[in-house]
Scaffold this active site. Structure first.
Site, short mmCIF file in Angstrom:
data_model
loop_
_atom_site.label_atom_id
_atom_site.label_comp_id
_atom_site.label_asym_id
_atom_site.label_seq_id
_atom_site.Cartn_x
_atom_site.Cartn_y
_atom_site.Cartn_z
N ARG A 19 33.55 31.81 46.99
CA ARG A 19 32.88 32.95 46.35
C ARG A 19 33.78 33.55 45.26
O ARG A 19 34.92 33.09 45.06
CB ARG A 19 32.54 34.02 47.39
CG ARG A 19 33.74 34.73 47.93
CD ARG A 19 33.38 35.78 48.98
NE ARG A 19 34.51 36.69 49.18
CZ ARG A 19 34.57 37.62 50.12
NH1 ARG A 19 33.57 37.75 50.97
NH2 ARG A 19 35.61 38.41 50.22
N VAL A 66 44.90 28.22 53.63
CA VAL A 66 46.01 27.78 52.76
C VAL A 66 47.39 28.23 53.25
O VAL A 66 48.40 27.75 52.75
CB VAL A 66 45.81 28.22 51.29
CG1 VAL A 66 44.58 27.58 50.68
CG2 VAL A 66 45.77 29.75 51.17
N TYR A 157 50.58 43.57 48.51
CA TYR A 157 49.78 42.83 47.51
C TYR A 157 50.58 42.65 46.21
O TYR A 157 50.70 41.53 45.69
CB TYR A 157 48.48 43.58 47.25
CG TYR A 157 47.53 42.85 46.33
CD1 TYR A 157 46.78 41.78 46.79
CD2 TYR A 157 47.36 43.25 45.00
CE1 TYR A 157 45.89 41.11 45.95
CE2 TYR A 157 46.47 42.59 44.16
CZ TYR A 157 45.74 41.53 44.64
OH TYR A 157 44.86 40.86 43.80
N LYS A 161 52.06 39.14 44.49
CA LYS A 161 51.63 38.64 43.17
C LYS A 161 52.82 38.54 42.21
O LYS A 161 52.87 37.62 41.39
CB LYS A 161 50.54 39.56 42.60
CG LYS A 161 49.24 39.53 43.41
CD LYS A 161 48.63 38.14 43.48
CE LYS A 161 47.23 38.15 44.09
NZ LYS A 161 46.60 36.83 44.13
N1 LIG Z 1 38.75 40.96 42.06
C1 LIG Z 1 39.77 41.51 41.42
O1 LIG Z 1 39.68 42.63 40.91
C2 LIG Z 1 41.07 40.73 41.28
C3 LIG Z 1 42.03 41.22 40.38
C4 LIG Z 1 43.23 40.54 40.23
C5 LIG Z 1 43.47 39.39 40.98
N2 LIG Z 1 42.53 38.93 41.86
C6 LIG Z 1 42.85 37.72 42.61
O2 LIG Z 1 41.84 36.74 42.38
C7 LIG Z 1 41.75 35.90 43.54
C8 LIG Z 1 40.29 35.80 43.99
O3 LIG Z 1 39.86 37.11 44.31
P1 LIG Z 1 38.31 37.53 44.44
O4 LIG Z 1 38.21 38.88 43.86
O5 LIG Z 1 37.43 36.43 43.97
O6 LIG Z 1 38.27 37.71 46.03
P2 LIG Z 1 37.18 37.31 47.15
O7 LIG Z 1 37.61 38.02 48.37
O8 LIG Z 1 35.80 37.53 46.63
O9 LIG Z 1 37.41 35.73 47.30
C9 LIG Z 1 38.60 35.22 47.87
C10 LIG Z 1 38.26 33.91 48.56
O10 LIG Z 1 39.50 33.42 49.15
C11 LIG Z 1 39.20 32.98 50.47
N3 LIG Z 1 40.42 33.07 51.29
C12 LIG Z 1 41.03 34.18 51.77
N4 LIG Z 1 42.08 33.84 52.52
C13 LIG Z 1 42.15 32.47 52.53
C14 LIG Z 1 43.01 31.52 53.14
N5 LIG Z 1 44.05 31.90 53.92
N6 LIG Z 1 42.78 30.21 52.92
C15 LIG Z 1 41.73 29.81 52.16
N7 LIG Z 1 40.87 30.66 51.58
C16 LIG Z 1 41.09 31.98 51.76
C17 LIG Z 1 38.10 33.92 50.98
O11 LIG Z 1 37.39 33.38 52.08
C18 LIG Z 1 37.25 34.08 49.71
O12 LIG Z 1 36.26 33.06 49.65
C19 LIG Z 1 42.69 36.49 44.60
O13 LIG Z 1 43.91 35.80 44.58
C20 LIG Z 1 42.88 37.92 44.11
O14 LIG Z 1 44.10 38.48 44.55
C21 LIG Z 1 41.33 39.58 42.02
#
Ligand SMILES: NC(=O)c1ccc[n+]([C@@H]2O[C@H](COP(=O)([O-])OP(=O)(O)OC[C@H]3O[C@@H](n4cnc5c(N)ncnc54)[C@H](O)[C@@H]3O)[C@@H](O)[C@H]2O)c1
Length: 264
Positions: A19, A66, A157, A161
């Protein structure tokens, strides 16, 4: 008549691909002629995503945590056995816990570091030898603006990062010599389930105030940057961090009064 077989389609592994940003990245790769392996801890969402993509020839969905070395080794083996190669790895799986320093438990800390930092270490280490067999590839780590500067409630967090950004440079330095480029993206706020979980209405409005483009990013905007870094167009880019954040990092926090006086 020529006997040459058509070149196999390149393969991208996207962790956390069930997702959000990971799914958008997977869709970018599919739209650009790749096969895709989605590795995700959430088996149920993964199955729904696999069904929605409806492309069994080009999509392999594997349940994988992971942060667990044996699960990463198995997913790598299954991906290599199914597709025969790995050309790109996007370390996107991540979790966010936003709590004050004093309330962040050691379990919280381990959970966040285990997923956001150990995960990319393990996945890159497992995929790199497979990439080398076909001449190299590209790794993109999804960091965050929280890794570029410290901010409140992000002791685990933000640290995970920032460490991931340094890991990117370590890996770029060593793996560049075998044809594997490693770069990071630092997204600003993006409208996903994770953002819904940790961004209150007040946080949302603050972000609109301090981002020069005055909005959240979309998952597609992050995917476009990831796709570029994995493509041949980025063939001399290695060890870099690209903020995809509407100008948040460039502008800094600034003074609200001066921002109000900005030209409209
Ligand atoms: N959404 C934001 O505002 C934002 C901003 C900066 C960085 N990020 C980074 O982008 C990445 C994706 O975030 P997102 O917003 O799409 O989050 P999300 O929670 O919608 O999706 C994260 C996905 O990672 C999977 N996941 C979690 N732990 C896991 C594990 N141990 N092994 C395998 N899969 C795992 C979840 O099941 C989920 O499908 C993350 O690394 C997040 O830190 C997001």
């Amino acid at each position: 008549m020529s006997n040459t077989l058509p070149a196999p389609l390149p393969v991208a592994v996207v962790t956390g691909g069930a997702r959000g940003i990971g799914l958008a990245v997977a869709q970018w790769f599919l739209a650009h002629g790749h096969r895709v392996a989605l590795w995700d801890i959430d088996g149920e969402t993964l199955r729904k995503t696999e069904a929605a993509l409806a492309d069994p020839e080009r999509v392999l969905a594997l349940r994988c945590d992971v942060s667990q070395p044996e699960q990463v080794a198995l997913a790598t083996e299954q991906t290599a056995a199914t597709f025969g190669r790995i050309d790109a790895l996007v370390n996107n799986a991540g979790v966010a816990v936003f709590k004050p320093v004093g309330q962040t438990t050691f379990e919280d800390w381990q959970h966040v570091l285990g997923t956001n930092l150990n995960g990319p270490f393990l996945c890159t280490q497992a995929c790199a030898p497979v990439m080398r067999k076909t001449g190299g590839g590209a790794v993109v780590n999804i960091a965050s603006i929280s890794g570029l500067r410290a901010s409140t409630l992000r002791v685990a967090y933000g640290t995970s990062k920032a460490a991931l950004i340094h890991l990117t440079k370590q890996h770029a330095t060593e793996l560049g010599t075998v044809g594997i480029r490693v770069n990071a993206i630092a997204p600003g706020p993006v409208e996903t389930e994770m953002a819904k979980l940790v961004h209150s209405v007040a946080i949302r409005s603050d972000y609109h105030d301090v981002i020069p483009l005055e909005r959240y990013g979309t998952t597609e905007e992050i995917a476009n940057a990831v796709g570029f870094l994995c493509s041949a167009n980025a063939s001399y880019i290695n060890g870099q961090v690209l903020a995809v954040d509407g100008g948040f990092d460039a502008a800094g926090v600034g003074l609200p009064t001066l921002r109000k006086n900005a030209e409209r």
